[in-house]
Design a protein around this motif. Structure first.
Motif, PDB file in Angstrom:
ATOM      1  N   GLY A 100       0.773  -1.223   0.013  1.00 44.56           N
ATOM      2  CA  GLY A 100      -0.026  -0.146  -0.109  1.00 44.56           C
ATOM      3  C   GLY A 100       0.666   1.083   0.260  1.00 44.56           C
ATOM      4  O   GLY A 100       0.415   2.325  -0.139  1.00 44.56           O
ATOM      5  N   GLY A 101       2.259   1.205   0.270  1.00 49.02           N
ATOM      6  CA  GLY A 101       2.948   2.402   0.301  1.00 49.02           C
ATOM      7  C   GLY A 101       3.148   3.225   1.417  1.00 49.02           C
ATOM      8  O   GLY A 101       3.177   4.372   1.276  1.00 49.02           O
ATOM      9  N   MET A 102       2.745   2.568   2.590  1.00 44.00           N
ATOM     10  CA  MET A 102       2.578   3.412   3.725  1.00 44.00           C
ATOM     11  C   MET A 102       3.744   3.976   4.265  1.00 44.00           C
ATOM     12  O   MET A 102       5.069   3.418   3.908  1.00 44.00           O
ATOM     13  N   SER A 103       3.978   5.425   4.620  1.00 41.11           N
ATOM     14  CA  SER A 103       5.346   5.696   4.876  1.00 41.11           C
ATOM     15  C   SER A 103       5.585   5.281   6.377  1.00 41.11           C
ATOM     16  O   SER A 103       4.947   4.732   7.087  1.00 41.11           O
ATOM     17  N   SER A 104       6.925   5.400   6.702  1.00 42.57           N
ATOM     18  CA  SER A 104       7.410   5.045   8.054  1.00 42.57           C
ATOM     19  C   SER A 104       6.638   5.433   9.183  1.00 42.57           C
ATOM     20  O   SER A 104       6.431   4.699  10.092  1.00 42.57           O
ATOM     21  N   PRO A 105       6.383   6.668   9.290  1.00 44.50           N
ATOM     22  CA  PRO A 105       5.560   7.338  10.450  1.00 44.50           C
ATOM     23  C   PRO A 105       4.435   6.570  10.572  1.00 44.50           C
ATOM     24  O   PRO A 105       3.744   5.964  11.838  1.00 44.50           O
ATOM     25  N   GLU A 106       3.448   6.354   9.229  1.00 43.84           N
ATOM     26  CA  GLU A 106       2.374   5.527   9.481  1.00 43.84           C
ATOM     27  C   GLU A 106       2.612   4.001   9.990  1.00 43.84           C
ATOM     28  O   GLU A 106       1.767   3.631  10.696  1.00 43.84           O
ATOM     29  N   GLN A 107       3.508   3.718   9.582  1.00 45.66           N
ATOM     30  CA  GLN A 107       3.901   2.104   9.912  1.00 45.66           C
ATOM     31  C   GLN A 107       4.265   2.114  11.281  1.00 45.66           C
ATOM     32  O   GLN A 107       3.701   1.289  12.103  1.00 45.66           O
ATOM     33  N   GLN A 108       4.889   3.078  11.936  1.00 47.10           N
ATOM     34  CA  GLN A 108       5.387   3.009  13.210  1.00 47.10           C
ATOM     35  C   GLN A 108       3.842   3.137  14.134  1.00 47.10           C
ATOM     36  O   GLN A 108       3.900   2.625  15.323  1.00 47.10           O
ATOM     37  N   TYR A 109       3.172   4.100  13.725  1.00 45.28           N
ATOM     38  CA  TYR A 109       1.730   4.404  14.368  1.00 45.28           C
ATOM     39  C   TYR A 109       1.009   3.027  14.366  1.00 45.28           C
ATOM     40  O   TYR A 109       0.501   2.766  15.419  1.00 45.28           O
TER      41      TYR A 109
ATOM     42  N   LEU B  12       1.960   0.071  14.160  1.00 39.81           N
ATOM     43  CA  LEU B  12       2.635  -1.014  14.988  1.00 39.81           C
ATOM     44  C   LEU B  12       2.447  -0.693  16.326  1.00 39.81           C
ATOM     45  O   LEU B  12       2.323  -1.568  17.502  1.00 39.81           O
ATOM     46  N   GLN B  13       2.607   0.632  16.748  1.00 37.62           N
ATOM     47  CA  GLN B  13       2.489   1.078  18.161  1.00 37.62           C
ATOM     48  C   GLN B  13       0.876   0.715  18.496  1.00 37.62           C
ATOM     49  O   GLN B  13       0.668   0.051  19.814  1.00 37.62           O
ATOM     50  N   GLN B  14       0.084   1.029  17.607  1.00 33.77           N
ATOM     51  CA  GLN B  14      -1.399   0.570  17.996  1.00 33.77           C
ATOM     52  C   GLN B  14      -1.593  -0.798  18.310  1.00 33.77           C
ATOM     53  O   GLN B  14      -2.251  -1.185  19.229  1.00 33.77           O
ATOM     54  N   LEU B  15      -1.032  -1.594  17.360  1.00 39.62           N
ATOM     55  CA  LEU B  15      -1.077  -3.147  17.489  1.00 39.62           C
ATOM     56  C   LEU B  15      -0.449  -3.646  18.921  1.00 39.62           C
ATOM     57  O   LEU B  15      -1.155  -4.393  19.527  1.00 39.62           O
ATOM     58  N   ARG B  16       0.702  -2.923  19.112  1.00 36.43           N
ATOM     59  CA  ARG B  16       1.248  -3.302  20.338  1.00 36.43           C
ATOM     60  C   ARG B  16       0.521  -3.234  21.580  1.00 36.43           C
ATOM     61  O   ARG B  16       0.146  -4.042  22.583  1.00 36.43           O
ATOM     62  N   GLU B  17      -0.087  -2.017  21.431  1.00 38.66           N
ATOM     63  CA  GLU B  17      -1.180  -1.668  22.718  1.00 38.66           C
ATOM     64  C   GLU B  17      -2.313  -2.193  22.838  1.00 38.66           C
ATOM     65  O   GLU B  17      -2.689  -2.896  23.927  1.00 38.66           O
ATOM     66  N   GLN B  18      -2.896  -2.973  21.684  1.00 39.54           N
ATOM     67  CA  GLN B  18      -4.046  -3.664  21.808  1.00 39.54           C
ATOM     68  C   GLN B  18      -3.550  -5.183  22.196  1.00 39.54           C
ATOM     69  O   GLN B  18      -4.381  -5.779  23.047  1.00 39.54           O
ATOM     70  N   MET B  19      -2.607  -5.368  21.756  1.00 37.96           N
ATOM     71  CA  MET B  19      -2.226  -6.673  22.291  1.00 37.96           C
ATOM     72  C   MET B  19      -1.587  -6.907  23.822  1.00 37.96           C
ATOM     73  O   MET B  19      -1.973  -7.844  24.568  1.00 37.96           O
ATOM     74  N   GLN B  20      -1.218  -5.749  24.324  1.00 38.20           N
ATOM     75  CA  GLN B  20      -0.771  -5.439  25.733  1.00 38.20           C
ATOM     76  C   GLN B  20      -2.106  -5.472  26.668  1.00 38.20           C
ATOM     77  O   GLN B  20      -2.162  -6.053  27.669  1.00 38.20           O
ATOM     78  N   ALA B  21      -3.166  -4.843  25.953  1.00 42.40           N
ATOM     79  CA  ALA B  21      -4.248  -4.933  26.737  1.00 42.40           C
ATOM     80  C   ALA B  21      -4.847  -6.324  26.722  1.00 42.40           C
ATOM     81  O   ALA B  21      -5.488  -6.701  28.051  1.00 42.40           O
ATOM     82  N   GLN B  22      -4.772  -6.950  25.728  1.00 42.51           N
ATOM     83  CA  GLN B  22      -5.517  -8.341  25.503  1.00 42.51           C
ATOM     84  C   GLN B  22      -4.759  -9.176  26.631  1.00 42.51           C
ATOM     85  O   GLN B  22      -5.276 -10.095  27.477  1.00 42.51           O
TER      86      GLN B  22
END
Length: 97
Positions: free
Chosen positions: A21-30, A32-42
């Motif tokens: 999809g051609g996401m930029s690095s800041p978008e990827q980092q954001y 990834l951070q959201q995914l990490r936070e969701q996984m930590q909550a679970q």
């Protein structure tokens, strides 16, 4: 269908960590951070559920509306030990990354 050359380029970009999809690095980092936070909550929900079940089984001998003082103390100590153990494990995992 894509020509073979275009498919190869898309495969190379995915293997290098760039999504098609051609996401930029800041978008990827954001994301990834959201995914990490969701996984930590679970994981925390699972920890609390497991802790509650384990300590209840360990500390109670009967079913009733209230715990007696011995059961309350046992449950409190069990939960404290469980949380201390989880802190050690969490710290060890965080140090790996």
């Amino acid at each position: 269908r894509h020509p073979p050359r275009a498919r190869r380029r898309a495969a190379l970009s995915v293997s290098r960590g760039t999504p098609a999809g051609g996401m930029s690095s800041p978008e990827q980092q954001y994301q990834l951070q959201q995914l990490r936070e969701q996984m930590q909550a679970q994981m925390m929900q699972a920890v609390v559920s497991n802790m509650t079940e384990a300590c209840f089984k360990k500390c109670t001998n009967r079913s009733g509306k209230q715990l007696d003082s011995r059961e309350q103390n046992c449950a409190a100590m069990c939960m404290d030990r469980y949380m201390e153990s989880m802190e050690v494990v969490s710290k060890a995992l965080a140090d790996r990354t």
